[in-house]
Design a protein around this motif. Sequence first.
Motif, PDB file in Angstrom:
ATOM      1  N   PHE A   1      -9.549   2.037   8.986  1.00  0.00           N
ATOM      2  CA  PHE A   1      -9.272   3.272   8.266  1.00  0.00           C
ATOM      3  C   PHE A   1     -10.584   4.016   8.012  1.00  0.00           C
ATOM      4  CE2 PHE A   1      -6.149   0.096   6.711  1.00  0.00           C
ATOM      5  CZ  PHE A   1      -4.998   0.661   7.240  1.00  0.00           C
ATOM      6  N   ASN A   2     -10.516   5.346   8.008  1.00  0.00           N
ATOM      7  CA  ASN A   2     -11.707   6.141   7.708  1.00  0.00           C
ATOM      8  C   ASN A   2     -11.462   7.176   6.609  1.00  0.00           C
ATOM      9  OD1 ASN A   2     -10.186   8.041   9.054  1.00  0.00           O
ATOM     10  ND2 ASN A   2     -11.643   8.366  10.733  1.00  0.00           N
ATOM     11  N   SER A   3     -10.331   7.059   5.926  1.00  0.00           N
ATOM     12  CA  SER A   3      -9.982   8.071   4.921  1.00  0.00           C
ATOM     13  C   SER A   3      -8.863   7.540   4.035  1.00  0.00           C
ATOM     14  CB  SER A   3      -9.541   9.370   5.602  1.00  0.00           C
ATOM     15  OG  SER A   3      -8.538   9.114   6.569  1.00  0.00           O
TER      16      SER A   3
ATOM     17  N   ILE B   1      -0.301   2.952   8.198  1.00  0.00           N
ATOM     18  CA  ILE B   1      -0.749   3.494   6.920  1.00  0.00           C
ATOM     19  C   ILE B   1      -0.550   2.430   5.847  1.00  0.00           C
ATOM     20  CG2 ILE B   1      -0.316   5.249   5.154  1.00  0.00           C
ATOM     21  CD1 ILE B   1       0.353   7.176   7.410  1.00  0.00           C
ATOM     22  N   ALA B   2      -1.598   2.206   5.053  1.00  0.00           N
ATOM     23  CA  ALA B   2      -1.576   1.177   4.014  1.00  0.00           C
ATOM     24  C   ALA B   2      -1.668   1.858   2.656  1.00  0.00           C
ATOM     25  CB  ALA B   2      -2.735   0.205   4.206  1.00  0.00           C
ATOM     26  N   ALA B   3      -0.662   1.662   1.805  1.00  0.00           N
ATOM     27  CA  ALA B   3      -0.561   2.364   0.525  1.00  0.00           C
ATOM     28  C   ALA B   3      -0.669   1.374  -0.630  1.00  0.00           C
ATOM     29  CB  ALA B   3       0.762   3.116   0.437  1.00  0.00           C
ATOM     30  N   VAL B   4      -1.735   1.527  -1.428  1.00  0.00           N
ATOM     31  CA  VAL B   4      -1.946   0.702  -2.614  1.00  0.00           C
ATOM     32  C   VAL B   4      -1.359   1.424  -3.824  1.00  0.00           C
ATOM     33  CG1 VAL B   4      -3.674  -0.323  -4.145  1.00  0.00           C
ATOM     34  CG2 VAL B   4      -4.030  -0.340  -1.657  1.00  0.00           C
ATOM     35  N   SER B   5      -0.622   0.699  -4.663  1.00  0.00           N
ATOM     36  CA  SER B   5      -0.047   1.247  -5.890  1.00  0.00           C
ATOM     37  C   SER B   5      -0.673   0.575  -7.092  1.00  0.00           C
ATOM     38  CB  SER B   5       1.470   1.034  -5.927  1.00  0.00           C
ATOM     39  OG  SER B   5       2.115   1.795  -4.934  1.00  0.00           O
ATOM     40  N   LEU B   6      -1.104   1.404  -8.062  1.00  0.00           N
ATOM     41  CA  LEU B   6      -1.655   0.928  -9.328  1.00  0.00           C
ATOM     42  C   LEU B   6      -0.929   1.634 -10.460  1.00  0.00           C
ATOM     43  CD1 LEU B   6      -5.460   1.197  -8.431  1.00  0.00           C
ATOM     44  CD2 LEU B   6      -4.094  -0.907  -8.463  1.00  0.00           C
ATOM     45  N   GLY B   7      -0.601   0.887 -11.518  1.00  0.00           N
ATOM     46  CA  GLY B   7       0.044   1.503 -12.672  1.00  0.00           C
ATOM     47  C   GLY B   7       1.546   1.303 -12.686  1.00  0.00           C
ATOM     48  N   THR B   8       2.249   2.273 -13.259  1.00  0.00           N
ATOM     49  CA  THR B   8       3.692   2.168 -13.464  1.00  0.00           C
ATOM     50  C   THR B   8       4.450   1.914 -12.165  1.00  0.00           C
ATOM     51  OG1 THR B   8       3.620   3.611 -15.397  1.00  0.00           O
ATOM     52  CG2 THR B   8       5.733   3.409 -14.287  1.00  0.00           C
ATOM     53  N   LYS B   9       5.358   0.966 -12.206  1.00  0.00           N
ATOM     54  CA  LYS B   9       6.187   0.656 -11.049  1.00  0.00           C
ATOM     55  C   LYS B   9       7.181   1.784 -10.796  1.00  0.00           C
ATOM     56  CE  LYS B   9       9.252  -3.049  -9.354  1.00  0.00           C
ATOM     57  NZ  LYS B   9       9.847  -4.361  -9.698  1.00  0.00           N
TER      58      LYS B   9
ATOM     59  N   LEU C   1     -12.269  -1.265  -2.434  1.00  0.00           N
ATOM     60  CA  LEU C   1     -10.840  -1.501  -2.232  1.00  0.00           C
ATOM     61  C   LEU C   1     -10.478  -1.426  -0.760  1.00  0.00           C
ATOM     62  CD1 LEU C   1      -7.985  -1.919  -3.368  1.00  0.00           C
ATOM     63  CD2 LEU C   1      -7.832   0.563  -3.646  1.00  0.00           C
ATOM     64  N   LEU C   2     -11.073  -0.490  -0.031  1.00  0.00           N
ATOM     65  CA  LEU C   2     -10.834  -0.387   1.407  1.00  0.00           C
ATOM     66  C   LEU C   2     -11.169  -1.702   2.096  1.00  0.00           C
ATOM     67  CD1 LEU C   2     -10.412   1.068   4.141  1.00  0.00           C
ATOM     68  CD2 LEU C   2     -12.757   1.921   3.919  1.00  0.00           C
ATOM     69  N   GLY C   3     -12.312  -2.285   1.754  1.00  0.00           N
ATOM     70  CA  GLY C   3     -12.667  -3.565   2.355  1.00  0.00           C
ATOM     71  C   GLY C   3     -11.664  -4.653   2.047  1.00  0.00           C
ATOM     72  N   THR C   4     -11.155  -4.671   0.816  1.00  0.00           N
ATOM     73  CA  THR C   4     -10.148  -5.663   0.430  1.00  0.00           C
ATOM     74  C   THR C   4      -8.866  -5.474   1.226  1.00  0.00           C
ATOM     75  OG1 THR C   4     -11.039  -5.820  -1.813  1.00  0.00           O
ATOM     76  CG2 THR C   4      -8.760  -6.530  -1.488  1.00  0.00           C
ATOM     77  N   VAL C   5      -8.417  -4.225   1.374  1.00  0.00           N
ATOM     78  CA  VAL C   5      -7.191  -3.947   2.121  1.00  0.00           C
ATOM     79  C   VAL C   5      -7.338  -4.398   3.567  1.00  0.00           C
ATOM     80  CG1 VAL C   5      -5.767  -2.073   3.054  1.00  0.00           C
ATOM     81  CG2 VAL C   5      -6.417  -2.074   0.635  1.00  0.00           C
ATOM     82  N   ILE C   6      -8.449  -4.059   4.200  1.00  0.00           N
ATOM     83  CA  ILE C   6      -8.656  -4.437   5.599  1.00  0.00           C
ATOM     84  C   ILE C   6      -8.663  -5.959   5.744  1.00  0.00           C
ATOM     85  CG2 ILE C   6     -10.372  -4.442   7.453  1.00  0.00           C
ATOM     86  CD1 ILE C   6     -11.051  -1.568   6.658  1.00  0.00           C
TER      87      ILE C   6
END
Length: 209
Positions: A107-109, A138-146, A90-95
Amino acid sequence: MRSGYTQKGEPLLDSPPLTLFTGLLGEPTATRLLAQLDQALAWQRPTLRLYGREHPIPRRQLWMGDPEARYCYSGRDFSPEPWHPAVSSLLGTVIQRLANAGLPARFNSVLLNRYADGQERMGWHSDNEPELGPDPLIAAVSLGTKRPMRFRWQDRSHEAFNVWLPHDSLLVMGAGVQSRLQHALLPRQLPGLRISLTFRLVNPTVSPA
């Protein structure tokens, strides 16, 4: 291009820059990842010291990253768990998505938060710890309930506002967001699981306080 994916993102603020991308992974990949993270990770509920007392956090979480990416907040020093393969992917996809949108990042964490339902929450804060630097992206991925992320200005110069974060979305908080705004995930009468992953770059030369 996958259905629902926004190449350039939706600009929510220009200054400081706040941008929302949707359709990050596409389906069924995003839902599979939500289930995998929920079941495969060793979720923790640490206690944090607030006003001289220890309190368990109102959610579960996991700090993950490169070995040197130690992080300190609310009086606790967190050493990272090793990267899970699914999170590393997922990190690779975000970058790559950020690079495609003209937002190169490293990002490293990542801080993962698991909210079992709408009553689990995150209080008001800024991600402004010294080891993140003065103007972190800062990049924030959300999964699940909106759920809505609530933002308020540090100087109260403008009205507070909500940013609704749908399943399979990416919120990018650019330079100046942490110094000028605070954010929170407040309780809501919303059922269902939500997992967020906020990718950060920790400077290993800055020791946690």
